[in-house]
Design an enzyme around this catalytic site. Structure first.
Site, PDB file in Angstrom:
ATOM      1  CG  ASP A  91      -2.081   0.934   1.083  1.00 47.60           C
ATOM      2  OD1 ASP A  91      -2.376   1.377  -0.046  1.00 47.60           O
ATOM      3  OD2 ASP A  91      -2.715   1.253   2.112  1.00 47.60           O
TER       4      ASP A  91
ATOM      5  CG  ASN B  32      -8.052  -1.989  -5.152  1.00 46.31           C
ATOM      6  OD1 ASN B  32      -7.142  -2.803  -4.989  1.00 46.31           O
ATOM      7  ND2 ASN B  32      -8.279  -1.023  -4.254  1.00 46.31           N
TER       8      ASN B  32
HETATM    9  C1  IPE Z   1      -5.547  -2.718  -0.185  1.00 42.48           C
HETATM   10  O1  IPE Z   1      -5.186  -1.398  -0.303  1.00 42.48           O
HETATM   11  C2  IPE Z   1      -5.566  -3.388  -1.532  1.00 42.48           C
HETATM   12  C3  IPE Z   1      -4.265  -3.621  -2.154  1.00 42.48           C
HETATM   13  C4  IPE Z   1      -3.109  -3.349  -1.627  1.00 42.48           C
HETATM   14  C5  IPE Z   1      -4.323  -4.247  -3.466  1.00 42.48           C
HETATM   15  P1  IPE Z   1      -6.250  -0.228  -0.499  1.00 42.48           P
HETATM   16  O2  IPE Z   1      -5.475   1.005  -0.689  1.00 42.48           O
HETATM   17  O3  IPE Z   1      -7.225  -0.592  -1.555  1.00 42.48           O
HETATM   18  O4  IPE Z   1      -7.011  -0.243   0.905  1.00 42.48           O
HETATM   19  P2  IPE Z   1      -7.849   0.898   1.626  1.00 42.48           P
HETATM   20  O5  IPE Z   1      -8.840   1.418   0.625  1.00 42.48           O
HETATM   21  O6  IPE Z   1      -6.895   1.960   2.038  1.00 42.48           O
HETATM   22  O7  IPE Z   1      -8.469   0.222   2.798  1.00 42.48           O
HETATM   23  C1  IPE Z   2      -1.541   0.206  -3.380  1.00 36.66           C
HETATM   24  O1  IPE Z   2      -1.330   1.577  -3.434  1.00 36.66           O
HETATM   25  C2  IPE Z   2      -1.809  -0.388  -4.744  1.00 36.66           C
HETATM   26  C3  IPE Z   2      -3.201  -0.837  -4.938  1.00 36.66           C
HETATM   27  C4  IPE Z   2      -4.164  -0.735  -4.086  1.00 36.66           C
HETATM   28  C5  IPE Z   2      -3.492  -1.444  -6.217  1.00 36.66           C
HETATM   29  P1  IPE Z   2      -2.543   2.599  -3.446  1.00 36.66           P
HETATM   30  O2  IPE Z   2      -2.919   2.864  -4.874  1.00 36.66           O
HETATM   31  O3  IPE Z   2      -3.640   2.141  -2.580  1.00 36.66           O
HETATM   32  O4  IPE Z   2      -1.841   3.884  -2.848  1.00 36.66           O
HETATM   33  P2  IPE Z   2      -2.451   4.905  -1.796  1.00 36.66           P
HETATM   34  O5  IPE Z   2      -2.954   4.101  -0.639  1.00 36.66           O
HETATM   35  O6  IPE Z   2      -3.552   5.642  -2.487  1.00 36.66           O
HETATM   36  O7  IPE Z   2      -1.310   5.781  -1.418  1.00 36.66           O
HETATM   37 MG    MG Z   3      -4.069   2.382  -0.624  1.00 37.39          MG
END
Ligand code: IPE
Ligand code: IPE
Ligand code: MG
Length: 255
Positions: free
Chosen positions: A30, A78
């Protein structure tokens, strides 16, 4: 104890009665978007650099002898993101499977995909299935790719499967055990994660492996995923080595 490559997976702690290193490490990768935003870049750049962090992580896991690595690469939630970002993430998975598959195969890595496949673009489904088929007989590390994965969705699908078996007269409800449920999940055959690492400072599970992490050790790192490197991985392993896993019982450490 330090988590050095010399300390191999078969090192065993007789006092704790378990291997010194985790057999299975899960990653909630993340912070890609925030990494990009901090640099004034589009979120997609964060995802691109996140792929580099993933490559580093896989190489390091292989080097130190971790048996299973599970990566959360796209959650069933997502899809709520803007279409352009979703499309980019789909393209990134395609590129990863096309460009990295031969290297993963040469490293004797077995790929296993968990998550709902039914509503995926058929081209992506085929790539995922081809990656599994090509690496099926590999005997090195297993890389579990959680794609279009959500733990609640996985559980709903498992419950439906078991309910179908009951309705067909193949399964007696009173014979359903924890093992039956475990075996009906996408992760059937994969041991539960010993250690779950989430980057970016968020302290939640975001619907990742909810059944399987019942007794996992959790490590929350403030590092944004694209910056995650071998040293951060070792830090998490070191912390894990100092933990006392009790599973509700008592161990020599507390007696
Ligand atoms: C969890 O991260 C999903 C992945 C790392 C693929 P998110 O960024 O989607 O989670 P939330 O929305 O912060 O809970
Ligand atoms: C994790 O990074 C990747 C996926 C969830 C696919 P994020 O895209 O959630 O990055 P932040 O949390 O917005 O910084
Ligand atoms: Mg995220």
């Amino acid at each position: 104890m330090t988590a050095s490559p010399e300390r191999l997976q078969d090192a065993f702690d007789p006092e704790l009665d378990r291997p010194v290193l985790p057999r299975h490490v899960g990653f909630i990768m993340d912070g890609n978007g925030r990494w990009a935003k901090a640099r004034g870049l589009p979120r997609t750049e964060g995802h691109r650099h996140g792929l580099e962090a993933l490559r580093r992580t896989i190489r390091h896991a292989v080097k130190i002898g971790i048996e299973y690595v599970t990566i959360f690469s796209f959650s069933s939630e997502n899809w709520r993101r803007p279409e352009s970002e979703v499309n980019f993430l789909m393209g990134l998975l395609r590129r990863f499977l096309r460009r990295d598959l031969s290297e993963l195969h040469e490293a004797n890595i077995k790929i296993k995909v968990v998550g709902e496949r039914a509503d995926l673009d058929p081209a992506i489904r085929v790539l995922l299935e081809d990656a599994e088929a090509l690496t099926r007989l590999n005997t090195g590390m297993t890389l579990v790719v959680a794609f279009n994965y959500g733990a609640r969705d996985e559980m709903v699908r498992a419950i439906r499967r078991l309910a179908d078996d009951v309705a067909a007269g193949h399964l007696d409800p009173s014979a359903i055990t924890e093992q039956t449920v475990t075996g009906a999940l996408d992760t059937d055959g994969i041991p539960d994660p010993d250690l779950l690492i989430r980057t970016s400072g968020e302290m939640r599970l975001s619907n990742f492996l909810l059944w399987q992490v019942a007794y996992s050790e959790l490590h929350f790192s403030p590092v944004l995923w694209p910056d995650f490197d071998e040293n951060h991985f070792d830090e998490a392993l070191d912390e894990y080595c100092g933990r006392d896993r009790r599973y509700g019982g008592l161990t020599a450490k507390v007696l």
